[in-house]
Structure formats: C-alpha cells, structure tokens
Design an enzyme around this catalytic site. Sequence first.
Site, short mmCIF file in Angstrom:
data_model
loop_
_atom_site.label_atom_id
_atom_site.label_comp_id
_atom_site.label_asym_id
_atom_site.label_seq_id
_atom_site.Cartn_x
_atom_site.Cartn_y
_atom_site.Cartn_z
CD1 TRP A 197 -0.12 -1.79 2.95
CD2 TRP A 197 0.80 0.24 3.27
NE1 TRP A 197 0.75 -1.88 4.01
CE2 TRP A 197 1.32 -0.66 4.23
CE3 TRP A 197 1.22 1.57 3.28
CZ2 TRP A 197 2.26 -0.27 5.19
CZ3 TRP A 197 2.15 1.96 4.22
CH2 TRP A 197 2.66 1.05 5.17
CE LYS A 226 -3.84 -9.26 -1.74
NZ LYS A 226 -4.25 -7.97 -1.14
CD GLU A 243 -4.69 -6.14 3.18
OE1 GLU A 243 -4.26 -6.38 2.03
OE2 GLU A 243 -4.24 -6.68 4.21
CD GLU A 284 7.27 -11.71 10.77
OE1 GLU A 284 6.08 -11.31 10.82
OE2 GLU A 284 8.05 -11.66 11.73
CD GLU A 337 11.23 -3.70 -3.00
OE1 GLU A 337 11.70 -3.70 -1.83
OE2 GLU A 337 10.44 -2.85 -3.41
CB CYS A 396 11.09 -1.10 0.96
SG CYS A 396 11.18 -0.40 -0.68
CD GLU A 441 10.52 -2.48 6.61
OE1 GLU A 441 11.09 -2.07 5.59
OE2 GLU A 441 9.72 -3.42 6.58
CB ILE A 442 10.01 1.72 12.67
CG1 ILE A 442 11.02 1.22 13.71
CG2 ILE A 442 8.83 2.44 13.32
CD1 ILE A 442 11.68 2.31 14.53
P1 NAI Z 1 2.14 -7.59 4.05
O1 NAI Z 1 3.42 -8.20 3.58
O2 NAI Z 1 1.28 -8.43 4.94
O3 NAI Z 1 1.21 -7.15 2.81
C1 NAI Z 1 1.65 -6.89 1.53
C2 NAI Z 1 0.70 -7.53 0.52
O4 NAI Z 1 0.70 -8.95 0.70
C3 NAI Z 1 -0.77 -7.11 0.64
O5 NAI Z 1 -1.33 -7.04 -0.64
C4 NAI Z 1 -1.37 -8.27 1.43
O6 NAI Z 1 -2.76 -8.40 1.27
C5 NAI Z 1 -0.63 -9.45 0.86
N1 NAI Z 1 -0.59 -10.63 1.72
C6 NAI Z 1 -0.64 -10.68 3.07
N2 NAI Z 1 -0.54 -11.95 3.51
C7 NAI Z 1 -0.41 -12.74 2.40
C8 NAI Z 1 -0.24 -14.15 2.20
N3 NAI Z 1 -0.18 -15.01 3.21
N4 NAI Z 1 -0.11 -14.61 0.93
C9 NAI Z 1 -0.14 -13.74 -0.11
N5 NAI Z 1 -0.31 -12.41 0.03
C10 NAI Z 1 -0.44 -11.91 1.27
O7 NAI Z 1 2.51 -6.24 4.76
P2 NAI Z 1 1.57 -5.29 5.70
O8 NAI Z 1 0.86 -6.13 6.71
O9 NAI Z 1 0.77 -4.41 4.85
O10 NAI Z 1 2.69 -4.42 6.44
C11 NAI Z 1 3.46 -4.99 7.49
C12 NAI Z 1 4.87 -4.49 7.41
O11 NAI Z 1 5.48 -4.94 6.20
C13 NAI Z 1 5.05 -2.99 7.39
O12 NAI Z 1 5.00 -2.43 8.67
C14 NAI Z 1 6.42 -2.89 6.80
O13 NAI Z 1 7.40 -3.12 7.78
C15 NAI Z 1 6.47 -4.02 5.79
N6 NAI Z 1 6.15 -3.56 4.42
C16 NAI Z 1 7.17 -3.44 3.52
C17 NAI Z 1 6.91 -2.96 2.26
C18 NAI Z 1 7.98 -2.78 1.24
O14 NAI Z 1 7.89 -1.90 0.41
N7 NAI Z 1 8.99 -3.62 1.21
C19 NAI Z 1 5.58 -2.52 1.86
C20 NAI Z 1 4.56 -2.73 2.86
C21 NAI Z 1 4.86 -3.22 4.08
#
Ligand code: NAI
Length: 487
Positions: free
Chosen positions: A161, A185, A188, A240, A259, A293, A390-391
């Site tokens: 997001w 996808k 959300e 994770e 990524e 990130c 990562e905060i």
């Molecule tokens: P997330 O990794 O849970 O979500 C990212 C995407 O993965 C969303 O579209 C979500 O619906 C989807 N997703 C979630 N669980 C899944 C599963 N089991 N299988 C397939 N798809 C799945 O990250 P979230 O909960 O939005 O944020 C948590 C933390 O992740 C943040 O605080 C931050 O530290 C990190 N993050 C890192 C990002 C980056 O650019 N590398 C971007 C967003 C979050």
Amino acid sequence: MSTAIVAAPKIRQTNMFIGGKWQESRGGKRFPTLNPVNETVIAEIAQGNEADVDAAVKAARAAFETGLWSKMDARDRGRLMNKLADLMEANLEELAALESLDNGKPIRDARAADLPLAIDCLRYYAGWADKLTGDVIPIRGNYFCYTRREPVGVVGQIIPWNFPILMAAWKWGPALASGCTIVMKPAEQTPLTCLRLAELAQEAGFPDGVINVVTGYGETGAAMVRHPGIDKIAFTGHYETAQKIMVDAAKTLKRLTFELGGKSPNIVFADADLDAAVAGAEFGLFFNQGQCCCAGSRLFVEQSIHDEFVSKVVDRAKSRQLGDSLDPNTTQGPQVDADQFNKILSYIDKGKAEGAKCLTGGSRFGNKGFFIEPTIFTEVNDEMSIARDEIFGPVMSILPFKNTDDIIARANNTYYGLAAAVWTRDVQKAHRVAASVRAGTIWVNCYDVFDAAAPFGGFKMSGSGRELGEAALANYTELKTVTMSLG
Ligand code: NAI
Ligand code: MG
C-alpha cells in the site's frame, strides 16, 4: 498549480476486473477502504475469494494460451503500453487525488513523484517489448544453437500500500513487455488506484484477460500463491509474508521474486556537504511518512559533527507540515492504517523504554486520523529494537560513528540489505563504502534517486531478484535453448 485543497475524486469502480469485466465477488463479501486522514470509509470493495482468483487465473491463462498478447506484434504491445502511460498522464490529477485519498500521502508527492515515476516506468518497458533478443551460441559439433526469451506465462503480482500506483507500474511494465498475462492483487488498504488503472488499460485497448485485478486481504493473495494456474509470483511487502509465500508456492514450484523491507544505513562523514546531507537525511527517512522499504532509518553521523548535525535535522523535522493529504501545502500525511499507526507507536515506546532519547516528536499528532509526529531518537545503540527492526514510519534513529572501518561493519550489522547512502567529498571513501556495504542500491551524496532504467532490489532478507531496468525482464522470461543439427 492552485494551492486550494483538492476535491476528493469520484470513486468509479469497487468491483474486480476479471477477463475484461467488472465483477462482484462470488462470495458476495465486501471490505472497506478508509481515508487515513479522518478514518472514514471511502468505499466498500469486492472481497475476492478462491473462486474469484480461479476466474481471474482462467481469464489470464486464456489470454496467454491464445497468444493474444504474447504473440501480438511486439511493437503493438509496446504501443498499447505507451497508450496506457498517455492515459495516466491525461488523468494525472485524478489519479494523484485518488492515491492521496486512499493512502494518505500528500497530494504534492503523488503529483511530483508517484505518478511521473509510474508513467516513466511504463514507457521505459514499452521500449523493451521489441528488444527481447536471444543469443547464437557456438557449441561443439555441427549445430546451430540459439536462445529465445519467452514469457514465463501467467504471473501473480501482490503489491503493498505504500506506493500503490508505482508498485503496479513496476510490476506491470516488465511483465507486459515480456508477453506475460497478469493477475494483480493490490493491498487491502489501497485498492482504488489499481482498479482505476485497470479501467484505463481497458480504455487503452488491452485485450480482455491480459490484466486482471482481484481485491481482498492476504487470504486472496494466498489463494493466488496456491493456484496451479499461476506460473510466477512477484511480491512486495514484509519478509514474514514472503516466508509464507515460499512455503505455499513450494507445491507448484512457482517462480518467486521478492522485494522486501530494509533498515538502511544513511552514513554522513564529517567532510560531506552538510546542508545537502541534512536535506537527504530528512527526505531519506520522512518521505512518504517513513513508509518506504529503503527508508534511511539508521542515520550514522561521524562523531565530530554529530551534535551540530543532529540539531539541524531536528529543525527540519519540526518544520514538516502535517495535515490533510489533499492540501497541497501538506508535506506529511497520516500513516496508512490503524495497524501501522499502532506498530509505529509501540516502537516509539520501546525506544524510550530501552533508554534512547527522544529529541522531537514521539506521539500521535492530533486526535483524528493516523498522524504521527516526525520523531527523532539519539543515544541509540546498535542492539536496540529501533535500530534493528523495520519501523516503517516517521521515526529516525541517529547513531554516531568513529571511522570508515567502524561504519562499514555496523552498516552491515543487519539481516536486511536493500539500500544505503554515503555522504562525503572524498571519492575513495565513497567507493570503498559503496563496494563494502552489502545492499542492492548505494546512493552517494543523494537519497531515493529512482529511475526506471536502474535496477532495484535486496541482498540478504531484503529480497530476491531485481525490479526495474533490464534486470527485471529476467523475472518474467524463461530462457529456451534451441539446438538444430546442420547435418
Ligand atoms: P504484508 O506483507 O502483509 O502485505 C503486503 C501484501 O501482501 C498485501 O497485498 C497483502 O494483502 C498481501 N498478503 C498478506 N498476507 C499474504 C499471504 N499469506 N499470501 C499472499 N499475500 C499476502 O505487509 P503489511 O501487513 O501491509 O505491512 C506490514 C509491514 O510490512 C510494514 O510495517 C512494513 O514493515 C512491511 N512492508 C514493507 C513494504 C515494502 O515496500 N517492502 C511494503 C509494505 C509493508
Ligand atoms: Mg485506504
């Protein structure tokens, strides 16, 4: 550009885009997407289930197998991608406002960064569509041996997001140029602009089934990962989640690229242009509310300039303008949702409890919306959770360092390896740090410089594979070797 608060754009689509049609969820459920400025519901979006994912995969598979896309004249594929980029440009104001509304990012950033970068990315990859060549290989014997680069097939793309439009463009660009068909996808928290992009793709003339968008929570993404009709998953988000995806993808041995996050060191030597480094320190961490990130969340400052530097960075943090994302004067909006907001506040509490000193910020801003004050900690040591985890918010840790050897070891003392920056006027020092820090991107005397042509991605737990540049095309192509006897 007017400085008046921008009107919230009209929401055009809340259903999923499957096989060129706008579809309700087969499960009949919807989920809300909020405006993080005031926590009100903007729209109720179709919540995709396994049957929806299956329908989207079938549509993408049909579009792939007919060759409708992969065998289309490559120059025509590029032309359609350019058409989509043109439509995004023509609708830039609407897309920027929609992005700002759904994500909470300042409209000025959406206009100046997210949209132009996304448009540029699609144009860059449009240019690659007719340039995917193979090699002629001199093998032993009387043979003609050559390679072809063929599309990997149907790709599942799961994005976060923090940069919804930009992440869609980073993923669509190389996939479309390679001839793959897509099930995407969006997160959300921010589904709205991805749905609008799908609508623009249809307007541009993309054949049905080439781009499909399913919306929903993590379980919708997990259904994509398990689906045998998807050949490859490209994911951006938390490590994770990537670990779960690896486990779920094992059954079908899908290709995977990731990524993930970071804890990027931003290293300022005493001989740097300090004003430029101060600006880079602020931008490198607080840009996008710290939800990057590659955020420069460990700011290392050489001991001799530490105190002077800290006071300058604190002044800049205090000058940030928090407010309504749709106000063009706002430079910092709210965090994306309650989960992120609470996670960040809990890290601020941990930092205080572990003995770090909070020089500015440290609390919620206002009493409505997910705003957090720009926060700076000093007296941080390398083992504190605020220096390790990562905060993903507007929380900076400033740490002093002694010399080049000391800083290289400490910069690498992390399980991440996404990005790093070094500020110095000494060319040798700059090259030494650039070669020694284990990270996918090193910025020297700059921060967050992105270009569609320059690869981006992580060492260690920050990911695998590279996005952008020629490198990303490897994620979406299979190499085929053809060997022909010459008699
Ligand atoms: P997330 O990794 O849970 O979500 C990212 C995407 O993965 C969303 O579209 C979500 O619906 C989807 N997703 C979630 N669980 C899944 C599963 N089991 N299988 C397939 N798809 C799945 O990250 P979230 O909960 O939005 O944020 C948590 C933390 O992740 C943040 O605080 C931050 O530290 C990190 N993050 C890192 C990002 C980056 O650019 N590398 C971007 C967003 C979050
Ligand atoms: Mg939202």
